[in-house]
Write a protein that holds these residues in place. Sequence first.
Motif, short mmCIF file in Angstrom:
data_model
loop_
_atom_site.label_atom_id
_atom_site.label_comp_id
_atom_site.label_asym_id
_atom_site.label_seq_id
_atom_site.Cartn_x
_atom_site.Cartn_y
_atom_site.Cartn_z
N GLU A 164 22.11 -70.12 148.33
CA GLU A 164 20.89 -70.86 147.98
C GLU A 164 20.05 -70.06 146.98
O GLU A 164 19.53 -70.63 146.02
CB GLU A 164 20.05 -71.13 149.23
N GLN A 165 19.91 -68.77 147.22
CA GLN A 165 19.13 -67.92 146.31
C GLN A 165 19.74 -67.96 144.92
O GLN A 165 19.03 -68.08 143.92
CB GLN A 165 19.10 -66.47 146.82
N LYS A 166 21.05 -67.86 144.86
CA LYS A 166 21.75 -67.83 143.57
C LYS A 166 21.66 -69.19 142.86
O LYS A 166 21.41 -69.25 141.66
CB LYS A 166 23.21 -67.44 143.78
N LEU A 167 21.90 -70.27 143.59
CA LEU A 167 21.98 -71.60 142.98
C LEU A 167 20.62 -72.24 142.75
O LEU A 167 20.43 -72.96 141.77
CB LEU A 167 22.84 -72.52 143.86
N MET A 168 19.68 -72.03 143.68
CA MET A 168 18.40 -72.75 143.61
C MET A 168 17.22 -71.84 143.31
O MET A 168 16.12 -72.33 143.08
CB MET A 168 18.14 -73.49 144.93
N GLY A 169 17.42 -70.54 143.37
CA GLY A 169 16.31 -69.63 143.16
C GLY A 169 15.49 -69.47 144.43
O GLY A 169 15.69 -70.17 145.42
N SER A 170 14.56 -68.53 144.37
CA SER A 170 13.81 -68.20 145.57
C SER A 170 12.89 -69.32 146.03
O SER A 170 12.58 -69.43 147.21
CB SER A 170 13.01 -66.92 145.36
N ASP A 171 12.43 -70.17 145.11
CA ASP A 171 11.53 -71.25 145.51
C ASP A 171 12.13 -72.64 145.26
O ASP A 171 11.42 -73.63 145.24
CB ASP A 171 10.19 -71.11 144.81
N GLY A 172 13.44 -72.70 145.12
CA GLY A 172 14.10 -73.98 144.82
C GLY A 172 13.90 -75.03 145.90
O GLY A 172 13.64 -76.19 145.61
N ARG A 173 14.02 -74.62 147.15
CA ARG A 173 13.83 -75.55 148.25
C ARG A 173 12.39 -76.08 148.25
O ARG A 173 12.15 -77.27 148.39
CB ARG A 173 14.17 -74.87 149.57
N GLY A 174 11.43 -75.19 148.08
CA GLY A 174 10.02 -75.61 148.05
C GLY A 174 9.72 -76.54 146.89
O GLY A 174 8.98 -77.52 147.04
N ARG A 175 10.28 -76.23 145.71
CA ARG A 175 10.06 -77.08 144.53
C ARG A 175 10.61 -78.49 144.75
O ARG A 175 9.97 -79.48 144.42
CB ARG A 175 10.72 -76.47 143.29
N THR A 176 11.82 -78.57 145.31
CA THR A 176 12.41 -79.90 145.51
C THR A 176 11.70 -80.66 146.62
O THR A 176 11.55 -81.88 146.52
CB THR A 176 13.92 -79.81 145.77
N ASP A 177 11.26 -79.96 147.66
CA ASP A 177 10.47 -80.63 148.70
C ASP A 177 9.18 -81.20 148.11
O ASP A 177 8.80 -82.34 148.40
CB ASP A 177 10.13 -79.67 149.84
N ALA A 178 8.52 -80.42 147.26
CA ALA A 178 7.26 -80.87 146.63
C ALA A 178 7.51 -82.04 145.68
O ALA A 178 6.73 -83.00 145.64
CB ALA A 178 6.60 -79.71 145.90
N LEU A 179 8.61 -81.99 144.93
CA LEU A 179 8.92 -83.07 143.99
C LEU A 179 9.24 -84.37 144.75
O LEU A 179 8.79 -85.45 144.35
CB LEU A 179 10.10 -82.66 143.11
N LEU A 180 9.96 -84.26 145.85
CA LEU A 180 10.25 -85.45 146.66
C LEU A 180 8.96 -86.03 147.24
O LEU A 180 8.74 -87.25 147.20
CB LEU A 180 11.25 -85.12 147.77
N ALA A 181 8.09 -85.17 147.74
CA ALA A 181 6.81 -85.64 148.28
C ALA A 181 5.98 -86.30 147.18
O ALA A 181 5.33 -87.33 147.43
CB ALA A 181 6.04 -84.48 148.90
N PHE A 182 6.03 -85.75 145.97
CA PHE A 182 5.29 -86.34 144.84
C PHE A 182 5.76 -87.76 144.56
O PHE A 182 4.96 -88.68 144.44
CB PHE A 182 5.45 -85.46 143.60
N ILE A 183 7.08 -87.96 144.45
CA ILE A 183 7.56 -89.29 144.08
C ILE A 183 7.36 -90.28 145.23
O ILE A 183 7.08 -91.46 145.00
CB ILE A 183 9.02 -89.26 143.57
N GLU A 184 7.44 -89.81 146.47
CA GLU A 184 7.13 -90.70 147.60
C GLU A 184 5.67 -91.15 147.52
O GLU A 184 5.37 -92.34 147.73
CB GLU A 184 7.36 -89.97 148.92
N ALA A 185 4.77 -90.23 147.20
CA ALA A 185 3.34 -90.57 147.09
C ALA A 185 3.09 -91.51 145.91
O ALA A 185 2.26 -92.42 146.00
CB ALA A 185 2.51 -89.30 146.94
#
Length: 195
Positions: A164-185
């Motif tokens: 996960e660190q290699k593929l998504m970076g240290s904040d990749g999970r947080g960024r995608t969670d935030a982006l999903l929450a943004f589009i849902e809103a």
Amino acid sequence: PPEPLPHVSARVFDWLEREHGFLRRYLAVVRQAGHDYAYGYKTPRLLLPVLVDLYTHRVIHVHVIEENFLYPALRAKASPEQQRFVDLVAHDQHTEARTMRQLQQQLEGPPPDLRSEPVAETCDYLARMINRHIVFQEEHVYPLLETLTREDEAKILQTFARAEQKLMGSDGRGRTDALLAFIEAEIDRLAGRIW
């Protein structure tokens, strides 16, 4: 800061459930896009680009992690019939990726009209594949998790964390969670609905 490596008490099941929670929310947005483009409903301008970004920055990486680190461990302990289901889930993941590439090609030109049957059909197909992936994993892969020892799980989870660190970076999970929450809103704000 990077996510800490999982404790031995963490389970592969928990990791998969977290990803299925994300996938279920993502699936709702994909279904919303299919519905909106089939009927010409007002939809957020960024809906389709966000769908692509979420897939390419999270979903595909999770699939890679599962295919490279989880499925081989499960195949080693599975019966031939169980192995076929693991292979079918991996096949569906590849089909999802091909469908996403098709959606990306549909988006290469000018933005699609509010009503676009090709975009709606691609979104509907992607939604069916993601749903099938979730169901097959829960019905056929989850029972195989019981064959893993605690040591197997600890090794797999540590490998997952490094990947996960290699593929998504240290904040990749947080960024995608935030982006999903943004589009849902945005869907809720603009149209008062989420699938």
